[in-house]
Each structure stands twice: as structure tokens, then as C-alpha cells.
Design a protein around this motif. Structure first.
Motif, PDB file in Angstrom:
ATOM      1  N   GLY A 270       0.690  -1.228  -0.019  1.00  0.00           N
ATOM      2  CA  GLY A 270      -0.012  -0.100   0.002  1.00  0.00           C
ATOM      3  C   GLY A 270       0.818   1.211  -0.203  1.00  0.00           C
ATOM      4  N   VAL A 271       1.962   1.371  -0.724  1.00  0.00           N
ATOM      5  CA  VAL A 271       2.889   2.570  -0.528  1.00  0.00           C
ATOM      6  C   VAL A 271       1.999   3.478  -1.404  1.00  0.00           C
ATOM      7  CG1 VAL A 271       4.145   1.840  -2.594  1.00  0.00           C
ATOM      8  CG2 VAL A 271       5.049   3.477  -1.346  1.00  0.00           C
ATOM      9  N   ARG A 272       2.029   4.621  -0.894  1.00  0.00           N
ATOM     10  CA  ARG A 272       1.106   5.849  -1.346  1.00  0.00           C
ATOM     11  C   ARG A 272       2.203   7.212  -1.488  1.00  0.00           C
ATOM     12  NH1 ARG A 272      -4.355   5.901  -1.519  1.00  0.00           N
ATOM     13  NH2 ARG A 272      -4.008   7.571  -2.751  1.00  0.00           N
ATOM     14  N   TRP A 273       1.778   7.694  -2.749  1.00  0.00           N
ATOM     15  CA  TRP A 273       2.392   9.293  -2.747  1.00  0.00           C
ATOM     16  C   TRP A 273       1.840   9.948  -4.042  1.00  0.00           C
ATOM     17  CZ3 TRP A 273       6.555  11.223  -6.475  1.00  0.00           C
ATOM     18  CH2 TRP A 273       6.805  12.801  -6.187  1.00  0.00           C
ATOM     19  N   PRO A 274       0.919  10.945  -3.844  1.00  0.00           N
ATOM     20  CA  PRO A 274       0.318  11.397  -4.882  1.00  0.00           C
ATOM     21  C   PRO A 274       1.101  11.998  -6.102  1.00  0.00           C
ATOM     22  CG  PRO A 274      -0.567  12.079  -3.026  1.00  0.00           C
ATOM     23  CD  PRO A 274       0.542  11.418  -2.517  1.00  0.00           C
ATOM     24  N   GLY A 275       2.349  12.164  -5.956  1.00  0.00           N
ATOM     25  CA  GLY A 275       3.062  12.586  -7.131  1.00  0.00           C
ATOM     26  C   GLY A 275       3.580  11.725  -8.184  1.00  0.00           C
ATOM     27  N   SER A 276       3.108  10.306  -7.869  1.00  0.00           N
ATOM     28  CA  SER A 276       3.543   9.110  -8.786  1.00  0.00           C
ATOM     29  C   SER A 276       2.404   8.941  -9.516  1.00  0.00           C
ATOM     30  CB  SER A 276       4.049   8.174  -8.096  1.00  0.00           C
ATOM     31  OG  SER A 276       4.041   7.141  -8.971  1.00  0.00           O
ATOM     32  N   PRO A 277       2.766   8.977 -11.146  1.00  0.00           N
ATOM     33  CA  PRO A 277       1.603   8.486 -11.894  1.00  0.00           C
ATOM     34  C   PRO A 277       0.879   7.385 -11.559  1.00  0.00           C
ATOM     35  CG  PRO A 277       3.304   9.454 -13.179  1.00  0.00           C
ATOM     36  CD  PRO A 277       3.860   9.210 -11.789  1.00  0.00           C
ATOM     37  N   HIS A 278       1.691   6.476 -10.768  1.00  0.00           N
ATOM     38  CA  HIS A 278       1.120   4.986 -10.232  1.00  0.00           C
ATOM     39  C   HIS A 278       0.202   5.175  -9.111  1.00  0.00           C
ATOM     40  CE1 HIS A 278       4.051   3.092 -13.046  1.00  0.00           C
ATOM     41  NE2 HIS A 278       5.132   3.769 -12.726  1.00  0.00           N
ATOM     42  N   ASP A 279       0.187   6.490  -8.481  1.00  0.00           N
ATOM     43  CA  ASP A 279      -0.685   6.358  -7.345  1.00  0.00           C
ATOM     44  C   ASP A 279      -2.070   6.671  -7.823  1.00  0.00           C
ATOM     45  OD1 ASP A 279      -0.224   7.207  -4.220  1.00  0.00           O
ATOM     46  OD2 ASP A 279      -1.932   8.310  -5.106  1.00  0.00           O
ATOM     47  N   PRO A 280      -3.137   6.049  -6.995  1.00  0.00           N
ATOM     48  CA  PRO A 280      -4.482   6.255  -7.680  1.00  0.00           C
ATOM     49  C   PRO A 280      -4.898   7.599  -7.290  1.00  0.00           C
ATOM     50  CG  PRO A 280      -4.268   5.160  -5.268  1.00  0.00           C
ATOM     51  CD  PRO A 280      -2.846   5.141  -6.042  1.00  0.00           C
ATOM     52  N   ALA A 281      -4.213   8.505  -6.666  1.00  0.00           N
ATOM     53  CA  ALA A 281      -4.929   9.772  -6.389  1.00  0.00           C
ATOM     54  C   ALA A 281      -4.080  10.651  -7.539  1.00  0.00           C
ATOM     55  CB  ALA A 281      -4.533  10.337  -4.923  1.00  0.00           C
ATOM     56  N   HIS A 282      -3.170  10.395  -8.169  1.00  0.00           N
ATOM     57  CA  HIS A 282      -2.425  11.253  -9.153  1.00  0.00           C
ATOM     58  C   HIS A 282      -3.318  12.059  -9.964  1.00  0.00           C
ATOM     59  CE1 HIS A 282       1.176  12.611 -11.114  1.00  0.00           C
ATOM     60  NE2 HIS A 282       0.834  12.308 -12.072  1.00  0.00           N
ATOM     61  N   ALA A 283      -4.302  11.373 -10.723  1.00  0.00           N
ATOM     62  CA  ALA A 283      -4.951  12.082 -11.734  1.00  0.00           C
ATOM     63  C   ALA A 283      -5.810  13.268 -10.999  1.00  0.00           C
ATOM     64  CB  ALA A 283      -6.037  11.226 -12.313  1.00  0.00           C
ATOM     65  N   VAL A 284      -6.152  13.328 -10.062  1.00  0.00           N
ATOM     66  CA  VAL A 284      -6.813  14.648  -9.433  1.00  0.00           C
ATOM     67  C   VAL A 284      -5.817  15.254  -9.029  1.00  0.00           C
ATOM     68  CG1 VAL A 284      -8.323  15.291  -7.680  1.00  0.00           C
ATOM     69  CG2 VAL A 284      -8.941  13.019  -8.893  1.00  0.00           C
ATOM     70  N   ALA A 285      -4.924  14.760  -8.237  1.00  0.00           N
ATOM     71  CA  ALA A 285      -3.760  15.545  -7.513  1.00  0.00           C
ATOM     72  C   ALA A 285      -2.855  16.524  -8.645  1.00  0.00           C
ATOM     73  CB  ALA A 285      -2.743  14.832  -6.626  1.00  0.00           C
ATOM     74  N   SER A 286      -2.640  15.912  -9.719  1.00  0.00           N
ATOM     75  CA  SER A 286      -1.884  16.715 -10.783  1.00  0.00           C
ATOM     76  C   SER A 286      -2.589  17.704 -11.419  1.00  0.00           C
ATOM     77  CB  SER A 286      -1.575  15.692 -11.739  1.00  0.00           C
ATOM     78  OG  SER A 286      -2.641  15.039 -12.357  1.00  0.00           O
ATOM     79  N   ARG A 287      -3.875  17.776 -11.183  1.00  0.00           N
ATOM     80  CA  ARG A 287      -4.777  18.673 -11.834  1.00  0.00           C
ATOM     81  C   ARG A 287      -4.850  19.848 -10.854  1.00  0.00           C
ATOM     82  NH1 ARG A 287      -8.764  14.780 -13.119  1.00  0.00           N
ATOM     83  NH2 ARG A 287     -10.088  15.375 -11.505  1.00  0.00           N
ATOM     84  N   GLN A 288      -4.726  19.760  -9.535  1.00  0.00           N
ATOM     85  CA  GLN A 288      -4.943  20.770  -8.639  1.00  0.00           C
ATOM     86  C   GLN A 288      -3.712  21.232  -7.827  1.00  0.00           C
ATOM     87  OE1 GLN A 288      -8.336  19.426  -6.412  1.00  0.00           O
ATOM     88  NE2 GLN A 288      -7.132  18.309  -4.738  1.00  0.00           N
ATOM     89  N   MET A 289      -2.610  20.213  -7.988  1.00  0.00           N
ATOM     90  CA  MET A 289      -1.449  20.709  -7.017  1.00  0.00           C
ATOM     91  C   MET A 289      -0.479  20.989  -7.921  1.00  0.00           C
ATOM     92  SD  MET A 289      -1.644  17.417  -4.118  1.00  0.00           S
ATOM     93  CE  MET A 289      -0.233  18.206  -3.307  1.00  0.00           C
ATOM     94  N   ARG A 290       0.274  22.069  -7.431  1.00  0.00           N
ATOM     95  CA  ARG A 290       1.313  22.792  -8.022  1.00  0.00           C
ATOM     96  C   ARG A 290       2.729  21.852  -8.071  1.00  0.00           C
ATOM     97  NH1 ARG A 290       3.111  27.310  -6.001  1.00  0.00           N
ATOM     98  NH2 ARG A 290       3.571  28.325  -7.983  1.00  0.00           N
ATOM     99  N   ARG A 291       2.803  21.286  -6.987  1.00  0.00           N
ATOM    100  CA  ARG A 291       3.957  20.361  -6.574  1.00  0.00           C
ATOM    101  C   ARG A 291       3.821  19.414  -5.495  1.00  0.00           C
ATOM    102  NH1 ARG A 291       7.973  24.960  -5.163  1.00  0.00           N
ATOM    103  NH2 ARG A 291       9.455  23.284  -4.416  1.00  0.00           N
ATOM    104  N   PHE A 292       4.513  18.474  -5.361  1.00  0.00           N
ATOM    105  CA  PHE A 292       4.413  17.498  -4.494  1.00  0.00           C
ATOM    106  C   PHE A 292       5.321  17.439  -3.396  1.00  0.00           C
ATOM    107  CE2 PHE A 292       2.728  16.135  -8.693  1.00  0.00           C
ATOM    108  CZ  PHE A 292       1.331  15.996  -8.217  1.00  0.00           C
ATOM    109  N   GLY A 293       4.779  16.929  -2.288  1.00  0.00           N
ATOM    110  CA  GLY A 293       5.825  17.016  -1.030  1.00  0.00           C
ATOM    111  C   GLY A 293       6.627  15.775  -0.699  1.00  0.00           C
TER     112      GLY A 293
END
Length: 367
Positions: A270-293
Motif C-alpha cells: 500500500g505505498v502511497r505518494w500522490p506525485g507518482s503516476p502510479h498512485d490512484p490519487a495522481h490524476a486528481v492531484a496533478s490537476r490541482q496541485m502545483r507540486r508534491f511534497g
């Protein structure tokens, strides 16, 4: 300050007064509890006013895109917002998977208001029914500790149609990673104990809003409740803010490398990091986040496995909170989060990427 400037320039110069001969170059703390009365000055007593607060508020407000009010902690900020906005019998929507102390505060300390409380997972389907009748919708995206993401603009549209205010806990993203006010939120707030101050030596929080009347109400509530920060802590946070851009860049590089190293590891789930294209949150995160932490979440087999991993690591400290210079890991179940016993919230620090990844992988070899 021009909005066209880069993040690093904006952080270094945020809240800095115009140059004056003989004046200190960076803002300096003012510790006075009382001031000479008379004239039209803003300062007369240390609980409602302090010039050190105003400098940091100008800095954070400029990054958030609103008027900022600083508080003694992140929980002071969120609790003050709840007390200011909510009345008896109101409906409030809270993140079921967000910071657990927020839910505890509503349940244990606002019980007399007899609120209708709806707890909604961050990544759940949001609809008009979810927010119907709500006075306040509080989001936390990316969520803490699971790092799930919701579409701020879409939820804000639904909530505003229902007459609700929308507040976003932006602690994980920071003002450089995400600007909720630009996405339609009415309020953005954060625990600045984390990445914004960034040196693990401050407890602080803030609220920003583009609504001047709401900001005035929040300031009045801060004065009355006494949720005021100390000038020294505010100054430390302002000093730390100057390097936020640099720190986030290294922390995100470390998070990206660690995510890739752990993604196929046999001991990690269950490794998670929204900055990766492999992460399930990435599609939404990449639309609204300017950069990842720099925060990564993953799960080991058990609490005992976590203890062995932390004992074997040389560069990773077992500590709660996140966003500091040093890499830390926190087994969240120990605090009451409804997560698996072996789930770790891993805060990547500013170590060299190669060194940090090697240390983590070596520690995982210990059973």
C-alpha cells in the motif's frame, strides 16, 4: 509582491518590509506584552496585536492568496474556525480519514452544540446529497495519513450550491503545493508546525481567507479565546518559510525515489505518494496541485515489523509530525488513527536521496 515571481523568490521575500536605512534586513521578533498608548498605532497589548504576527501573516497570506490569521497551533486554527462558523444544530462535514484530533474535538468539545456530523472519506464519491444542508464542509487533501485526494473545485461547487462554506486543511500540501482559495475554497488552514516552518522547533498554525468579514471574525475570536502564538515561534516560522521552496524540492525528490524503491518491495504494501503516476490519487492531484511534497505512506507486516525497521535505520527517526529537515516515520495506529497496525507515515527529510533510499532499503532487510 508580483504573483509572477518564482516560488523561491516569493518565499525569501514574503512578509519583508521595504528597505530602510539602519533597519534589520530580515524581520525581527517583537516580544512586548504592552506598548505605549497614544496615537494611531495598531499595537497596544500583546494578545490582540503584534507586529511579528503581521509580518508572518503578510507572508503566508501572499502565498495563500488571502488574508491570514496565525494561531498558537494547527488545532488552535481548526478549532477556532469551527467555533466561529458553527452554531447549535448545524451540519458539518468532516474527513473520515483526516487528522483524528479534528474529529475528536468536534465529538468531545462541541457536543453541547448538538451538531449533525457527517464523516466522509476523502476519496469517496461526492454528491449534492453529501453536502446537503451543511454549514461547513472541511476537506483534508492530501489526507493525513492516507494521502487520498479529492477534487477541491468540484466539492466547492457542490457545497456552495448547498449554501455551505468550504475549508481545506492544506497542511500536507503547503501553500506552494496547492492553493485551495484559487480552487474555490472559502478557507485554507494548516498546521505550520510541519513543512512551512520546517525545522521541528515550532508549534504554530494559520487560517487564510479571501473574505475580509470572516477574517475579522476569526481575529476577534482569536483575541477572545486567547489562541495566540508567541512572537518568538512566529519569527522562527517566518525564518523557516524562507527556505520552504528549497526544502520541498529535496523532500519531493526523496519521496519520488523512495516511492519507486518501495513500490515493488516484497515487505511493503500500500505505498502511497500522490506525485507518482502510479498512485490512484495522481490524476486528481496533478490537476490541482502545483507540486508534491515529501510525505509517503506505506505498510509493513505488523507493529513489531515497524519497530525492527526503525531500530535498524540510521537516518530515520521515530517521531510524530512531519515536514522537517530530518526524515521521520510515525506508526499512526499508536495514536488512534483507524489504520492498520503496521502503517507508517514517512516524512522524507533533506538528506541526500541516495543515502536515504539506501538506508531505508537496508533497514527493511532486518527482520
Amino acid at each position: 509582491m508580483s504573483a509572477g515571481l518564482g516560488d523561491g523568490t516569493r518565499c525569501v521575500h514574503a512578509g519583508v518590509s521595504p528597505a530602510a536605512p539602519g533597519a534589520p534586513v530580515p524581520p525581527q521578533p517583537v516580544f512586548a506584552a504592552q506598548f505605549h498608548l497614544g496615537g494611531d498605532g495598531d499595537d497596544w497589548y500583546g494578545r490582540p496585536h503584534n507586529p511579528t504576527w503581521r509580518a508572518l501573516e503578510a507572508a503566508i497570506g501572499g502565498l495563500d492568496g488571502g488574508e491570514c490569521v496565525v494561531y498558537s497551533s494547527g488545532m488552535a486554527a481548526v478549532s477556532s474556525l469551527l467555533r466561529t462558523v458553527l452554531g447549535a444544530g448545524d451540519t458539518v462535514v468532516l474527513p473520515a480519514d483526516g487528522y483524528f484530533s479534528t474529529r475528536d474535538y468536534v465529538r468531545d468539545h462541541l457536543a453541547a452544540l448538538k451538531l449533525d456530523v457527517r464523516e466522509i472519506p476523502t476519496a469517496a464519491p461526492w454528491s449534492a446529497e453529501t453536502v446537503a444542508g451543511a454549514r461547513l464542509v472541511l476537506l483534508e487533501t492530501p489526507s493525513n495519513p492516507g494521502l487520498d485526494v479529492c477534487d477541491i473545485a468540484a466539492v466547492a461547487a457542490l457545497a456552495h450550491a448547498a449554501g455551505a462554506l468550504v475549508a481545506v486543511d492544506n497542511t500536507t500540501a503547503t501553500p506552494l503545493g496547492q492553493r485551495p482559495l484559487e480552487l474555490g475554497a472559502d478557507v485554507t488552514l494548516a498546521s505550520d508546525t510541519k513543512a512551512l516552518a520546517g525545522h521541528s522547533d515550532v508549534v504554530l498554525g494559520h487560517i487564510s481567507t479571501a473574505d475580509a468579514r470572516l477574517a475579522a471574525r476569526l481575529r476577534a475570536e482569536r483575541t477572545a479565546s486567547g489562541c495566540v502564538p508567541g512572537p518568538f515561534e512566529v519569527w522562527l516560522a517566518h525564518r523557516g518559510l524562507g527556505t520552504l521552496d528549497l526544502r520541498l524540492a529535496r523532500q519531493a525528490d526523496n519521496a519520488a525515489a523512495l516511492y519507486e524503491a518501495l513500490r515493488g518491495h516484497p515487505r511493503v504494501r500500500g505505498v502511497r505518494w500522490p506525485g507518482s503516476p502510479h498512485d490512484p490519487a495522481h490524476a486528481v492531484a496533478s490537476r490541482q496541485m502545483r507540486r508534491f511534497g515529501g510525505v509517503v505512506t506505506f505498510e509493513l507486516e505488523s507493529a513489531a515489523a515497524v519497530a525492527s525497521f526503525l531500530a535498524a535505520a540510521h537516518l530515520v527517526t521515530s517521531a510524530t509530525s512531519f515536514g522537517g529537515l530530518h526524515s521521520t516515520a510515525d506508526r499512526r495506529a499508536r495514536w488512534g488513527d483507524p489504520v492498520p497496525a503496521g502503517l507508517l507515515r514517512f516524512s522524507c527529510g533533506c538528506e541526500d536521496t541516495r543515502d536515504l533510499v539506501a538506508d531505508v532499503l537496508a533497514a527493511l532487510e532486518t527482520h
